[in-house]
Design a protein around this motif. Sequence first.
Motif, short mmCIF file in Angstrom:
data_model
loop_
_atom_site.label_atom_id
_atom_site.label_comp_id
_atom_site.label_asym_id
_atom_site.label_seq_id
_atom_site.Cartn_x
_atom_site.Cartn_y
_atom_site.Cartn_z
N ASN A 2 46.86 39.61 36.25
CA ASN A 2 47.39 38.63 37.82
C ASN A 2 48.33 37.90 38.51
O ASN A 2 49.02 38.31 39.34
CB ASN A 2 46.11 37.78 37.64
CG ASN A 2 45.14 38.05 37.48
OD1 ASN A 2 44.36 39.38 37.58
ND2 ASN A 2 43.96 37.57 36.31
N LEU A 32 37.35 45.27 32.41
CA LEU A 32 36.73 45.55 34.45
C LEU A 32 38.39 43.53 34.81
O LEU A 32 37.82 43.69 35.35
CB LEU A 32 35.25 45.24 34.95
CG LEU A 32 34.82 46.19 34.38
CD1 LEU A 32 33.09 45.79 34.40
CD2 LEU A 32 35.12 46.98 35.33
N SER A 33 37.85 42.75 33.85
CA SER A 33 38.29 42.44 34.26
C SER A 33 40.10 42.63 34.35
O SER A 33 41.46 41.83 35.24
CB SER A 33 38.97 40.62 33.26
OG SER A 33 39.49 41.48 32.16
N GLU A 35 40.97 45.73 35.06
CA GLU A 35 40.89 46.80 36.28
C GLU A 35 40.59 46.09 37.70
O GLU A 35 41.24 47.24 38.33
CB GLU A 35 39.87 48.11 35.72
CG GLU A 35 40.00 48.81 34.53
CD GLU A 35 38.96 49.33 34.26
OE1 GLU A 35 38.90 50.42 33.41
OE2 GLU A 35 38.15 49.56 34.27
N ILE A 36 40.05 45.10 37.65
CA ILE A 36 39.67 44.65 39.32
C ILE A 36 40.61 43.54 39.41
O ILE A 36 40.57 42.30 38.84
CB ILE A 36 37.90 44.55 39.10
CG1 ILE A 36 37.16 45.65 38.93
CG2 ILE A 36 37.62 43.78 40.54
CD1 ILE A 36 37.42 47.17 39.47
N ASP A 37 41.01 43.81 40.44
CA ASP A 37 41.51 43.14 41.39
C ASP A 37 40.67 41.67 41.40
O ASP A 37 39.52 41.42 42.55
CB ASP A 37 41.82 42.98 42.85
CG ASP A 37 43.08 42.31 43.46
OD1 ASP A 37 42.70 40.90 43.08
OD2 ASP A 37 44.22 42.59 43.72
N PRO A 38 40.84 39.92 40.85
CA PRO A 38 40.40 39.27 41.33
C PRO A 38 40.16 38.53 42.60
O PRO A 38 38.22 38.08 42.93
CB PRO A 38 40.50 38.04 40.83
CG PRO A 38 41.77 38.28 40.10
CD PRO A 38 42.16 39.61 39.97
N THR A 40 39.89 40.08 45.40
CA THR A 40 39.32 41.47 46.21
C THR A 40 38.23 42.79 46.21
O THR A 40 37.64 43.24 46.90
CB THR A 40 40.81 42.54 47.17
OG1 THR A 40 41.66 43.36 45.72
CG2 THR A 40 41.91 41.78 47.00
N GLY A 41 38.17 42.71 44.76
CA GLY A 41 36.99 43.28 43.43
C GLY A 41 37.22 44.26 43.94
O GLY A 41 36.84 45.66 43.99
N GLU A 42 38.62 44.72 44.05
CA GLU A 42 39.23 46.51 44.42
C GLU A 42 40.05 46.59 42.98
O GLU A 42 40.53 46.18 42.12
CB GLU A 42 40.89 46.20 45.55
CG GLU A 42 41.37 47.88 45.79
CD GLU A 42 42.31 47.69 46.54
OE1 GLU A 42 43.97 48.75 45.97
OE2 GLU A 42 42.54 46.46 46.94
N LYS A 43 39.26 47.79 42.65
CA LYS A 43 40.45 48.12 41.46
C LYS A 43 41.02 48.75 41.77
O LYS A 43 42.20 49.18 42.25
CB LYS A 43 39.37 49.94 41.10
CG LYS A 43 39.76 50.43 39.86
CD LYS A 43 38.64 51.35 39.54
CE LYS A 43 39.22 52.21 37.43
NZ LYS A 43 38.63 52.71 37.34
N ARG A 44 41.88 48.54 40.94
CA ARG A 44 44.08 48.49 41.40
C ARG A 44 44.29 49.25 39.51
O ARG A 44 45.22 49.63 39.60
CB ARG A 44 43.94 47.20 40.45
CG ARG A 44 43.90 46.23 39.37
CD ARG A 44 44.45 44.97 39.77
NE ARG A 44 44.70 43.83 38.34
CZ ARG A 44 44.42 42.56 37.94
NH1 ARG A 44 45.38 41.92 38.80
NH2 ARG A 44 44.43 42.09 37.03
#
Length: 139
Positions: A2, A32-33, A35-38, A40-44
């Motif tokens: 992050n 998932l913590s 893979e996912i932008d905390p 925006t919820g977007e897969k990064r």
Amino acid sequence: LNYICDTIGISLFKRMFEVILTDNGVEFSDPLSLEIDPLTGEKRLSVFYCHPYASREKGACEKNHEYIRYILPKGSIFDCLSQEDIFLMMSHVNSTIRPSVKGSPYDFMALTFGKEVLDLLQIKKIDPKLINLTPSLLK
């Protein structure tokens, strides 16, 4: 992750970290913590796992682990490290010449993504004569 994403921005982050290949350590037990932008919820990025006891499947990063262990031997406590300690350690690790990248990881990163990214991440180029991969680096 992050911190890196926030520092360099999501667009560059997604170019740099399309995939993370890792082992089954507890620190990676919640993909998932990662893979996912905390915000925006977007897969990064995508996380994939190596086979157990198959370090050869992620050999390029194993040298970094080896060098980190020279500085922080097994049994070392990481909780007492400051962010500045980590920046210093990774500057030394990433300035070490590697045949696999025909120079240092620092040089490869600067060539691939620009020195500005390394500056943002506070990774500095260490003169090869001054590289210290021993516990005394963080004393």
